[in-house]
Scaffold this motif. Structure first.
Motif, PDB file in Angstrom:
ATOM      1  N   ASN A   1       0.851  -1.182   0.000  1.00 25.34           N
ATOM      2  CA  ASN A   1       0.000   0.000   0.000  1.00 25.34           C
ATOM      3  C   ASN A   1       0.891   1.236   0.000  1.00 25.34           C
ATOM      4  OD1 ASN A   1      -1.608   2.248   0.979  1.00 25.34           O
ATOM      5  ND2 ASN A   1      -3.170   0.751   1.507  1.00 25.34           N
ATOM      6  N   ALA A   2       0.765   2.086  -1.023  1.00 23.46           N
ATOM      7  CA  ALA A   2       1.663   3.226  -1.175  1.00 23.46           C
ATOM      8  C   ALA A   2       1.508   4.255  -0.059  1.00 23.46           C
ATOM      9  CB  ALA A   2       1.413   3.903  -2.526  1.00 23.46           C
ATOM     10  N   GLN A   3       0.364   4.260   0.623  1.00 26.59           N
ATOM     11  CA  GLN A   3       0.177   5.218   1.709  1.00 26.59           C
ATOM     12  C   GLN A   3       0.858   4.768   2.989  1.00 26.59           C
ATOM     13  OE1 GLN A   3      -4.186   5.528   1.521  1.00 26.59           O
ATOM     14  NE2 GLN A   3      -3.947   7.644   0.838  1.00 26.59           N
TER      15      GLN A   3
ATOM     16  N   GLU B   1       2.596   2.617 -10.999  1.00 27.56           N
ATOM     17  CA  GLU B   1       2.073   3.935 -10.674  1.00 27.56           C
ATOM     18  C   GLU B   1       1.324   3.855  -9.355  1.00 27.56           C
ATOM     19  OE1 GLU B   1      -0.340   7.135 -13.221  1.00 27.56           O
ATOM     20  OE2 GLU B   1      -1.637   5.535 -12.428  1.00 27.56           O
ATOM     21  N   ASP B   2       1.715   4.691  -8.385  1.00 27.38           N
ATOM     22  CA  ASP B   2       1.042   4.782  -7.094  1.00 27.38           C
ATOM     23  C   ASP B   2       0.224   6.060  -7.048  1.00 27.38           C
ATOM     24  OD1 ASP B   2       2.311   2.457  -6.146  1.00 27.38           O
ATOM     25  OD2 ASP B   2       4.067   3.614  -5.543  1.00 27.38           O
ATOM     26  N   MET B   3      -0.972   5.972  -6.481  1.00 25.19           N
ATOM     27  CA  MET B   3      -1.821   7.135  -6.309  1.00 25.19           C
ATOM     28  C   MET B   3      -2.451   7.089  -4.934  1.00 25.19           C
ATOM     29  SD  MET B   3      -5.190   8.283  -6.111  1.00 25.19           S
ATOM     30  CE  MET B   3      -6.205   7.031  -6.904  1.00 25.19           C
ATOM     31  N   GLY B   4      -2.470   8.231  -4.231  1.00 27.07           N
ATOM     32  CA  GLY B   4      -3.060   8.267  -2.906  1.00 27.07           C
ATOM     33  C   GLY B   4      -3.830   9.551  -2.649  1.00 27.07           C
ATOM     34  N   THR B   5      -4.922   9.430  -1.899  1.00 24.90           N
ATOM     35  CA  THR B   5      -5.747  10.583  -1.519  1.00 24.90           C
ATOM     36  C   THR B   5      -6.172  10.433  -0.068  1.00 24.90           C
ATOM     37  OG1 THR B   5      -6.610  10.995  -3.743  1.00 24.90           O
ATOM     38  CG2 THR B   5      -7.963  11.746  -1.904  1.00 24.90           C
ATOM     39  N   ASN B   6      -6.128  11.533   0.673  1.00 22.46           N
ATOM     40  CA  ASN B   6      -6.655  11.584   2.037  1.00 22.46           C
ATOM     41  C   ASN B   6      -7.211  12.998   2.246  1.00 22.46           C
ATOM     42  OD1 ASN B   6      -6.964  11.887   4.894  1.00 22.46           O
ATOM     43  ND2 ASN B   6      -5.610  10.133   5.177  1.00 22.46           N
ATOM     44  N   TYR B   7      -8.526  13.126   2.169  1.00 24.30           N
ATOM     45  CA  TYR B   7      -9.145  14.449   2.198  1.00 24.30           C
ATOM     46  C   TYR B   7      -8.870  15.176   3.511  1.00 24.30           C
ATOM     47  CZ  TYR B   7     -11.709  12.827  -1.906  1.00 24.30           C
ATOM     48  OH  TYR B   7     -12.034  12.340  -3.152  1.00 24.30           O
TER      49      TYR B   7
ATOM     50  N   ASP C   1      -4.922  12.929  -4.836  1.00 28.93           N
ATOM     51  CA  ASP C   1      -4.347  12.394  -6.083  1.00 28.93           C
ATOM     52  C   ASP C   1      -2.848  12.633  -6.194  1.00 28.93           C
ATOM     53  OD1 ASP C   1      -6.776  11.444  -6.851  1.00 28.93           O
ATOM     54  OD2 ASP C   1      -7.247  13.088  -8.200  1.00 28.93           O
ATOM     55  N   LYS C   2      -2.133  12.367  -5.110  1.00 26.48           N
ATOM     56  CA  LYS C   2      -0.681  12.412  -5.171  1.00 26.48           C
ATOM     57  C   LYS C   2      -0.206  11.161  -5.914  1.00 26.48           C
ATOM     58  CE  LYS C   2       0.183  16.212  -2.852  1.00 26.48           C
ATOM     59  NZ  LYS C   2       0.844  17.386  -3.482  1.00 26.48           N
ATOM     60  N   LYS C   3       0.604  11.361  -6.958  1.00 28.52           N
ATOM     61  CA  LYS C   3       1.035  10.242  -7.789  1.00 28.52           C
ATOM     62  C   LYS C   3       2.550  10.171  -7.854  1.00 28.52           C
ATOM     63  CE  LYS C   3      -2.950  10.057 -10.907  1.00 28.52           C
ATOM     64  NZ  LYS C   3      -3.399  10.089 -12.332  1.00 28.52           N
ATOM     65  N   ARG C   4       3.038   8.947  -8.061  1.00 27.48           N
ATOM     66  CA  ARG C   4       4.452   8.751  -8.360  1.00 27.48           C
ATOM     67  C   ARG C   4       4.586   7.515  -9.231  1.00 27.48           C
ATOM     68  NH1 ARG C   4       6.409   7.251  -2.210  1.00 27.48           N
ATOM     69  NH2 ARG C   4       5.548   5.147  -2.123  1.00 27.48           N
ATOM     70  N   HIS C   5       5.640   7.516 -10.043  1.00 20.73           N
ATOM     71  CA  HIS C   5       5.867   6.425 -10.986  1.00 20.73           C
ATOM     72  C   HIS C   5       7.257   5.839 -10.749  1.00 20.73           C
ATOM     73  CE1 HIS C   5       2.949   9.141 -12.892  1.00 20.73           C
ATOM     74  NE2 HIS C   5       2.423   8.056 -13.431  1.00 20.73           N
ATOM     75  N   ASN C   6       7.399   4.586 -11.138  1.00 19.34           N
ATOM     76  CA  ASN C   6       8.708   3.952 -11.031  1.00 19.34           C
ATOM     77  C   ASN C   6       8.878   2.953 -12.171  1.00 19.34           C
ATOM     78  OD1 ASN C   6      11.133   3.583  -9.061  1.00 19.34           O
ATOM     79  ND2 ASN C   6      10.538   1.482  -9.596  1.00 19.34           N
ATOM     80  N   GLN C   7      10.041   3.015 -12.818  1.00 18.57           N
ATOM     81  CA  GLN C   7      10.417   2.002 -13.803  1.00 18.57           C
ATOM     82  C   GLN C   7      11.629   1.242 -13.255  1.00 18.57           C
ATOM     83  OE1 GLN C   7      10.665   5.487 -15.174  1.00 18.57           O
ATOM     84  NE2 GLN C   7       8.433   5.391 -15.133  1.00 18.57           N
ATOM     85  N   ALA C   8      11.655  -0.046 -13.491  1.00 22.91           N
ATOM     86  CA  ALA C   8      12.744  -0.859 -12.927  1.00 22.91           C
ATOM     87  C   ALA C   8      13.132  -1.960 -13.895  1.00 22.91           C
ATOM     88  CB  ALA C   8      12.322  -1.466 -11.598  1.00 22.91           C
ATOM     89  N   PHE C   9      14.402  -2.342 -13.813  1.00 18.30           N
ATOM     90  CA  PHE C   9      14.922  -3.502 -14.532  1.00 18.30           C
ATOM     91  C   PHE C   9      15.860  -4.237 -13.593  1.00 18.30           C
ATOM     92  CE2 PHE C   9      18.235  -5.650 -16.966  1.00 18.30           C
ATOM     93  CZ  PHE C   9      17.472  -6.432 -17.809  1.00 18.30           C
ATOM     94  N   TYR C  10      15.793  -5.565 -13.583  1.00 22.19           N
ATOM     95  CA  TYR C  10      16.664  -6.343 -12.707  1.00 22.19           C
ATOM     96  C   TYR C  10      17.143  -7.598 -13.422  1.00 22.19           C
ATOM     97  CZ  TYR C  10      12.469  -9.198 -11.939  1.00 22.19           C
ATOM     98  OH  TYR C  10      11.365  -9.995 -12.118  1.00 22.19           O
TER      99      TYR C  10
END
Length: 772
Positions: A267-269, A495-501, A507-516
């Motif tokens: 959970n991103a939050q 893509e993570d998105m979170g809201t807490n009124y 709608d705070k968002k962040r993205h991540n790309q990964a390679f392993y």
């Protein structure tokens, strides 16, 4: 980002010392166990002699005739089937693509299902049960002490004279006398091997991994994942109101990544307390679970941030046969529940559907000053769906969905000398909707791959309204380049998105790309696996997390492993953006960085006895904590957090009806808030104990399990120690019916696993399971 400064040298030195120590310990331990199990008595010699395999026709598993003669054991020359990261050719592997996936330590876990089929799962261990290798013609070794399936080969091509097997050690009488005496001290003497089943082989693991099977969970009448996890040595739980909210800790760390079929549920939050990211109360029910893999230690290469303490992978059942079942129970505090499961196959399509209802009116605990029965009520509905469609012999499609609708009340408490008393009830509502679509390819090989899209949504009301969604794409493939090299590589986009009124972020968002990529290289009995993960975060930019793991499999009974890995764990959304009148997040928080290292072993002392142990160390900088000592809570970076510990687990099968196990773990945590490292008084189980004894005969099963903790700070927790006993028994009058009873906290212990939140007191449950 804070530079490593003087830490760089200390980290590198720690890694170097750990890996060198692991190599030396592996060589020493391997040498001892080889000598201990492979020696033969040789009269007239004064020192240990080792036969050169190249001087014997037996090298490579050939006798004088140039063939392998099977005398009842599976031909499995040591060194071929043990060291590769892929499934060895001599092992029996499931063709189920999910069973042929990769476990959390990167090794192929098709052997897990084999272990379960062959009875190795009675204690929940994920070891493979297979006969030892036999090749060539047996020789007389009446004086050698090698009565457990010892083998002999001819001395040269076309010759019939007896000789020791390749690699056998010849020792003088005096040394043999000492070794014979040591053998007599072991619980299962090698001389008894003719009258007991073959000793199961230890898989070449590179991590501290425990497998909890569906059979093990059913034998203990588990109704939640948390109940199953708490029987594993070293596993602890931060639990607020029982059944409402709890987070697991591995190696003393709640930065644990929980997966379902290899897909993260983080959970991103974040959590309402601690550093956990997955609430155990939100997980699927037991009815849909095939087994649970618990891997302690960093999984940063495969799984990225969040896998500091370890990884828990929940593997779901696949509906390969037509069957329906109903589990209904009732118990204390107005508790009752129902789980209905249906599975089957029609042509190329299989399905499994599991739905459950659970209710509880309240919960009670010892020494409660407030008798209000409104606390901790639960009303939960959940549904799990899995559909598998075979497309070709090598490809298939899996669609999964999970829904949970949860209502109840959490509670807050205060403690006084008389006991806990209730201060408030807080309504809790939770909605979980997760789904994924996975395309499997190369599924009939030992190197399967997949491509997956997933979308996880959770809405929670607990004082505030939380909305979070994580969606992503995942790809992974495997290649067996030759008999000594296995490569795994993967890529991710999330893509993570979170809201807490109420906390003023929307709608705070962040993205991540990964390679392993990981490359398992085998050199005889050694397997070395270097790995590297590359991440590009929309918030923190590019960073790399390397990992190096290795193991030395001295023989089929003894394996030693070690690993070292870097850690990069960014703040949760709540850490950065949660702003109220009483709590202040910090948008400028730095990511947590550091390393973890582990050294451990697995030893099969006989067909009925196993011993496992490990030591670990983690060191993190910029550790994120919420400081609750001021007038308002504030998220901050501490200077350093250092965790060290070890654990031991012993499992013993007495006979066909009885088995027992015991485990001990020690964890020491220090934190630096600016004045140097000092002991952390908030850890709930510095010394952990687990013991269990189990009975199974015909239609009856019964067991008693104990968990305990000592060394706790009794100014922070209710008491400095606790002991809890859980017991269960079941009776199956026929093949489709099981009636059971269980009692949790039989001794009605009063204790808390989270500061000032009392754990449940004694409670009982009776039920019946029926298959149709």
């Amino acid at each position: 980002m804070k530079p490593w400064k003087g830490k760089r040298g200390r980290i590198a030195a720690g890694a170097s010392v750990s890996l060198h120590a692991a190599v030396y310990l592996a060589l020493a331990a391997g040498g001892f166990f080889t000598l201990f199990q492979q020696y033969t008595r040789q009269a007239g010699v004064t020192e240990v002699m080792v036969y050169n395999a190249e001087d014997l026709a037996g090298a490579g598993g050939r006798d004088a005739a140039g063939t392998d003669e099977d005398l009842g054991g599976a031909a499995d020359p040591e060194g071929r089937a043990e060291a590769s990261g892929a499934m060895a050719a001599g092992e029996v592997a499931s063709t189920n693509p999910d069973e042929m996936g990769t476990a959390a330590d990167g090794m192929t876990y098709g052997t897990i299902s084999q272990a379960r089929r062959e009875g190795g799962a009675s204690t929940g261990a994920g070891t493979v049960s297979r006969p030892p290798a036999l090749a060539g013609k047996p020789q007389s070794v009446s004086q050698s002490g090698r009565d457990s399936g010892g083998t002999g080969r001819a001395a040269g091509p076309g010759k019939n004279e007896a000789a020791a097997p390749a690699g056998t050690l010849q020792v003088p009488d005096a040394v043999a006398d000492i070794l014979d005496a040591l053998r007599k001290k072991f619980p299962i003497k090698l001389s008894e091997a003719k009258t007991v089943p073959p000793t199961p082989a230890i898989p070449p693991s590179q991590s501290n991994t425990t497998v909890i099977t569906a059979e093990n969970m059913e034998a203990h009448q588990d109704t939640t994942v948390q109940q199953a996890l708490q029987r594993v040595t070293g596993v602890t739980v931060n639990e607020m109101v029982p059944g409402i909210s709890s987070y697991v800790k591995l190696n003393g760390d709640d930065r644990v990544l929980i997966l379902v079929d290899g897909q993260s549920l983080a959970n991103a939050q974040g959590s309402g307390y601690g550093r956990g990211s997955v609430d155990l109360a939100s997980l699927p029910g037991i009815g849909a679970i095939d087994h649970i893999e618990v891997t302690k230690g960093s999984g940063s290469v495969r799984y990225g941030s969040g896998a500091v303490g370890g990884v828990i992978n929940i593997v779901t059942k696949k509906g390969d046969r037509r069957e329906s079942s109903l589990d209904a129970y009732t118990g204390s505090w107005g508790m009752h529940g129902y789980t209905l499961t249906d599975s089957g196959r029609a042509g190329a399509t299989s399905w499994l559907v599991s739905g459950s209802l659970e209710q509880r009116e309240y919960y009670a605990f010892p020494h409660g000053a407030n008798t209000d029965h409104s606390r901790g009520d639960i009303s939960k509905k959940s549904l799990s769906l899995r559909l598998d469609q075979d497309l070709t012999d090598q490809t298939s499609l899996t669609v999964k969905a999970y829904h949970q609708d949860y209502h109840g009340h959490g509670s807050t408490y205060k403690a006084n000398p008389a006991g806990w008393y209730l201060t408030a009830n807080k309504p809790i509502d939770r909605l979980v909707n997760d789904y994924s679509v996975t395309y499997h390819f190369k599924k009939q090989t030992a190197q399967p791959g997949f491509l997956r899209y997933f979308n996880d949504y959770q809405r929670t009301y607990w004082s505030n309204h939380y909305f979070t969604r994580t969606q992503g794409l995942e790809w992974q493939d495997n290649w067996q380049l030759d008999s000594h090299q296995h490569v795994t590589a993967g890529a991710e986009w999330t893509e993570d998105m979170g809201t807490n009124y109420e906390a003023h972020y929307i709608d705070k968002k962040r993205h991540n790309q990964a390679f392993y990529a990981e490359d398992a290289l085998t050199f005889g009995k050694f397997t070395v696996t270097p790995g590297l993960r590359w991440d590009n975060s929309s918030t923190y930019g590019v960073h790399q997390t390397p990992r190096l793991a290795m193991n030395y499999k001295a023989n089929k009974d003894f394996n030693v492993y070690t690993s070292w890995g870097r850690v990069f764990s960014p703040p949760r959304l709540n850490d950065q953006f949660y702003i109220t009148s009483t709590s202040h997040g910090n948008e400028n928080l730095q990511p947590e960085e550091g390393y973890t290292q582990t050294l451990g072993f697995q030893y099969q002392a006989g067909p009925k006895t196993s011993l496992e142990g490990s030591i670990f160390h983690s060191n993190l900088e910029n550790v994120i904590r919420w400081n609750r000592t001021s007038s308002y809570s504030e998220a901050e970076n501490l200077n350093e957090e250092d965790k060290r510990g070890f654990e031991l687990t012993w499992k013993q099968k007495v006979n066909d009806k009885w088995d027992y196990e015991g485990g001990y773990s020690y964890i020491r945590t220090k934190v630096d808030k600016g004045a140097g490292l000092t002991f952390d008084t908030t850890y709930n189980q510095p010394n952990g104990y687990h013991a269990g004894i189990h009975y199974h005969s015909g239609k009856w099963q019964a067991g008693a399990d104990m968990t305990a903790g000592t060394g706790r700070n009794d100014t922070y927790y209710r008491n400095n120690s606790y002991v809890v006993w859980n017991v269960s028994a079941s009776y199956s009058p026929d093949a489709v019916t099981t009636m059971y009873v269980k009692v949790n906290n039989l001794n009605d212990e009063a204790y808390d696993l989270y500061h000032n939140y009392p754990a449940a007191g004694r409670n009982w449950q009776v039920g019946v399971k029926k298959k149709f």
